[in-house]
Motif scaffolding. Sequence first.
Motif, PDB file in Angstrom:
ATOM      1  N   GLY A 260     -13.361  -3.271  -3.054  1.00  0.00           N
ATOM      2  CA  GLY A 260     -13.500  -2.984  -4.472  1.00  0.00           C
ATOM      3  C   GLY A 260     -13.168  -1.571  -4.827  1.00  0.00           C
ATOM      4  N   ILE A 261     -12.625  -0.792  -3.919  1.00  0.00           N
ATOM      5  CA  ILE A 261     -12.330   0.610  -4.201  1.00  0.00           C
ATOM      6  C   ILE A 261     -10.885   0.747  -4.639  1.00  0.00           C
ATOM      7  N   PRO A 262     -10.633   1.244  -5.861  1.00  0.00           N
ATOM      8  CA  PRO A 262      -9.249   1.526  -6.221  1.00  0.00           C
ATOM      9  C   PRO A 262      -8.603   2.415  -5.171  1.00  0.00           C
ATOM     10  N   SER A 263      -7.321   2.188  -4.933  1.00  0.00           N
ATOM     11  CA  SER A 263      -6.614   2.847  -3.833  1.00  0.00           C
ATOM     12  C   SER A 263      -6.978   4.314  -3.699  1.00  0.00           C
ATOM     13  N   SER A 264      -7.368   4.721  -2.490  1.00  0.00           N
ATOM     14  CA  SER A 264      -7.934   6.063  -2.335  1.00  0.00           C
ATOM     15  C   SER A 264      -7.358   6.783  -1.129  1.00  0.00           C
ATOM     16  N   PRO A 265      -6.207   7.435  -1.279  1.00  0.00           N
ATOM     17  CA  PRO A 265      -5.677   8.255  -0.206  1.00  0.00           C
ATOM     18  C   PRO A 265      -6.649   9.373   0.138  1.00  0.00           C
ATOM     19  N   LYS A 266      -6.398  10.077   1.226  1.00  0.00           N
ATOM     20  CA  LYS A 266      -7.347  11.080   1.704  1.00  0.00           C
ATOM     21  C   LYS A 266      -7.561  12.195   0.692  1.00  0.00           C
ATOM     22  N   LYS A 267      -6.489  12.646   0.046  1.00  0.00           N
ATOM     23  CA  LYS A 267      -6.624  13.738  -0.907  1.00  0.00           C
ATOM     24  C   LYS A 267      -6.489  13.182  -2.318  1.00  0.00           C
ATOM     25  N   ARG A 268      -7.613  13.031  -2.987  1.00  0.00           N
ATOM     26  CA  ARG A 268      -7.621  12.506  -4.341  1.00  0.00           C
ATOM     27  C   ARG A 268      -8.403  13.439  -5.244  1.00  0.00           C
ATOM     28  N   VAL A 269      -8.041  13.477  -6.506  1.00  0.00           N
ATOM     29  CA  VAL A 269      -8.762  14.282  -7.478  1.00  0.00           C
ATOM     30  C   VAL A 269     -10.127  13.656  -7.720  1.00  0.00           C
TER      31      VAL A 269
ATOM     32  N   THR B  92       0.826  -1.210   0.000  1.00  0.00           N
ATOM     33  CA  THR B  92       0.000   0.000   0.000  1.00  0.00           C
ATOM     34  C   THR B  92       0.861   1.261   0.000  1.00  0.00           C
ATOM     35  N   ASP B  93       2.056   1.190   0.578  1.00  0.00           N
ATOM     36  CA  ASP B  93       2.964   2.345   0.532  1.00  0.00           C
ATOM     37  C   ASP B  93       3.356   2.658  -0.903  1.00  0.00           C
ATOM     38  N   GLU B  94       3.667   1.610  -1.673  1.00  0.00           N
ATOM     39  CA  GLU B  94       4.017   1.812  -3.076  1.00  0.00           C
ATOM     40  C   GLU B  94       2.793   2.287  -3.865  1.00  0.00           C
ATOM     41  N   ALA B  95       1.626   1.761  -3.502  1.00  0.00           N
ATOM     42  CA  ALA B  95       0.386   2.180  -4.169  1.00  0.00           C
ATOM     43  C   ALA B  95       0.094   3.650  -3.922  1.00  0.00           C
ATOM     44  N   GLU B  96       0.410   4.124  -2.717  1.00  0.00           N
ATOM     45  CA  GLU B  96       0.224   5.536  -2.388  1.00  0.00           C
ATOM     46  C   GLU B  96       1.067   6.413  -3.314  1.00  0.00           C
ATOM     47  N   LYS B  97       2.312   6.008  -3.555  1.00  0.00           N
ATOM     48  CA  LYS B  97       3.191   6.784  -4.427  1.00  0.00           C
ATOM     49  C   LYS B  97       2.664   6.777  -5.860  1.00  0.00           C
ATOM     50  N   ARG B  98       2.304   5.592  -6.337  1.00  0.00           N
ATOM     51  CA  ARG B  98       1.833   5.491  -7.717  1.00  0.00           C
ATOM     52  C   ARG B  98       0.487   6.190  -7.894  1.00  0.00           C
ATOM     53  N   GLY B  99      -0.329   6.174  -6.840  1.00  0.00           N
ATOM     54  CA  GLY B  99      -1.650   6.780  -6.920  1.00  0.00           C
ATOM     55  C   GLY B  99      -1.608   8.255  -7.248  1.00  0.00           C
ATOM     56  N   HIS B 100      -0.677   8.973  -6.658  1.00  0.00           N
ATOM     57  CA  HIS B 100      -0.555  10.399  -6.938  1.00  0.00           C
ATOM     58  C   HIS B 100      -0.145  10.638  -8.388  1.00  0.00           C
ATOM     59  N   GLN B 101       0.701   9.773  -8.914  1.00  0.00           N
ATOM     60  CA  GLN B 101       1.116   9.894 -10.307  1.00  0.00           C
ATOM     61  C   GLN B 101      -0.062   9.612 -11.242  1.00  0.00           C
ATOM     62  N   TYR B 102      -0.849   8.566 -10.920  1.00  0.00           N
ATOM     63  CA  TYR B 102      -1.991   8.227 -11.757  1.00  0.00           C
ATOM     64  C   TYR B 102      -3.052   9.324 -11.706  1.00  0.00           C
ATOM     65  N   ASP B 103      -3.183   9.975 -10.544  1.00  0.00           N
ATOM     66  CA  ASP B 103      -4.140  11.080 -10.425  1.00  0.00           C
ATOM     67  C   ASP B 103      -3.823  12.189 -11.421  1.00  0.00           C
ATOM     68  N   ARG B 104      -2.534  12.473 -11.551  1.00  0.00           N
ATOM     69  CA  ARG B 104      -2.130  13.527 -12.485  1.00  0.00           C
ATOM     70  C   ARG B 104      -2.426  13.133 -13.926  1.00  0.00           C
ATOM     71  N   GLN B 105      -2.453  11.827 -14.190  1.00  0.00           N
ATOM     72  CA  GLN B 105      -2.747  11.342 -15.530  1.00  0.00           C
ATOM     73  C   GLN B 105      -4.253  11.217 -15.767  1.00  0.00           C
ATOM     74  N   GLY B 106      -5.030  11.351 -14.698  1.00  0.00           N
ATOM     75  CA  GLY B 106      -6.488  11.303 -14.825  1.00  0.00           C
ATOM     76  C   GLY B 106      -7.068   9.906 -14.844  1.00  0.00           C
ATOM     77  N   SER B 107      -6.312   8.895 -14.395  1.00  0.00           N
ATOM     78  CA  SER B 107      -6.832   7.530 -14.364  1.00  0.00           C
ATOM     79  C   SER B 107      -6.106   6.738 -13.293  1.00  0.00           C
ATOM     80  N   THR B 108      -6.750   5.674 -12.818  1.00  0.00           N
ATOM     81  CA  THR B 108      -6.108   4.815 -11.821  1.00  0.00           C
ATOM     82  C   THR B 108      -6.550   3.379 -12.030  1.00  0.00           C
ATOM     83  N   TYR B 109      -5.646   2.457 -11.774  1.00  0.00           N
ATOM     84  CA  TYR B 109      -5.941   1.032 -11.898  1.00  0.00           C
ATOM     85  C   TYR B 109      -5.534   0.302 -10.617  1.00  0.00           C
ATOM     86  N   LEU B 110      -5.554   1.024  -9.507  1.00  0.00           N
ATOM     87  CA  LEU B 110      -5.163   0.465  -8.215  1.00  0.00           C
ATOM     88  C   LEU B 110      -6.374  -0.126  -7.521  1.00  0.00           C
TER      89      LEU B 110
END
Length: 413
Positions: free
Chosen positions: A388-397, A281-299
């Motif tokens: 079933g929720i793709p990884s969702s840190p507190k601050k997400r787009v 989940t730590d690695e997912a947190e890092k990747r999640g912010h990058q995917y947010d900037r791209q406008g999509s997530t597959y976590l």
Amino acid sequence: MAENLKGCSVPCKLSWDDLEDACRRYRVTCQDLNVNRNNLDDYEVQFLCDYKKDKFTDEELYLVKWRGYPESDNSWEPKRNLKCAKLIKEFHSDLEQELRRQKKRVIPKRLNKDISLVLTQKAKHRLSLQRWEDHLNKNRNHPGRILVLNEVDFEGPPKDFNYINNCKVGQGIVLTEMALGCECKNCLEEPMNGCCPGASLHRMAYNDRGQVRIRPGQPIYECNAGCCCGPDCPNRIVQKGIQFDLCIFKTGNGRGWGVRSLQHIKKNVFVMEYVGEIITTDEAEKRGHQYDRQGSTYLFDLDYVEDVYTVDAAHQGNISHFVNHSCNPNLQVFNVFIDNIDERIPRIGLFSTRAIRAGEELTFDYKMQIDPVDTESTRMDTSFILAGIPSSPKKRVRVECRCGSDTCRKYLF
């Protein structure tokens, strides 16, 4: 040094056409490019680029792109010399569509450069998608075939996506809790000690028709490699892979690629598994912010008992990578355990919630909620609410939902 480079790869700078041209020029055979000794010197029509009628005889002529040869070798050929009825039909279908777009009713005796450019672009795009489709079907290990269709624009295959059939374990993750096999002769009718589900204090998940009969939130324990039962055991469903022919298609409302079924699917049957790279989940947190900037997530969080691991299908996955969200989905997530019974790392099975028509798009709810069930599985259900929720840190787009259902929540997150 060689060991350190094992598994490394870099994208080729040449196109498939250039590679095929090089093979023929240097007389090298290649199975992947379908260049062999029998066709090294053949002239095969790859696609048609242009069309005209002879001003004196009115004979139809086509500008031909020859397979394995550069476009500088394109040549005008009379229709009577061409043995490619399918390509001619596709060319005229594209031509009629483009003429309608330009509000022209009659096919001119000679096409202008803009029209011929569009027709060439369509032919190259169709060829690109066909190669991708062939690649997907070559790499799949499941019975269900994969088709690819884009009638919306010229977007081609994703450049950074690798099709895999099973989840890959990321760095630092070790699967250690392997399941013990059952000794049943008939796992469904005469389960010894409750078979594999009973060994984990749960009930059999499937009926005699292979349909899931437990409520969402309860786990599925299938028979495994250590069991005495054979491959036809009715408690082996998810491990058999995708059974239906499916189509990856480009949606027309800005949702990118989607997946539709090409066959009728009954209610409560297994459709596909959500596959990707298992990461922390730590690695997912890092990747999640990058995917947010791209406008999509597959976590996809594996929150069955602990929020420890996540499945990332962004760059490695199967056809589930392309399945879109809906607030009124026809697929439901179940946690599945087969050879590995570590409850922190379930496999994610997607089952139909109702009968699905051939041609209907497949969807699941990225933010599903599970209704409470019997007290026997309270611990599992309360921790499964977020599974079933793709990884969702507190601050997400906030991502706008375009599912179009009557119960649409307007936003994915």
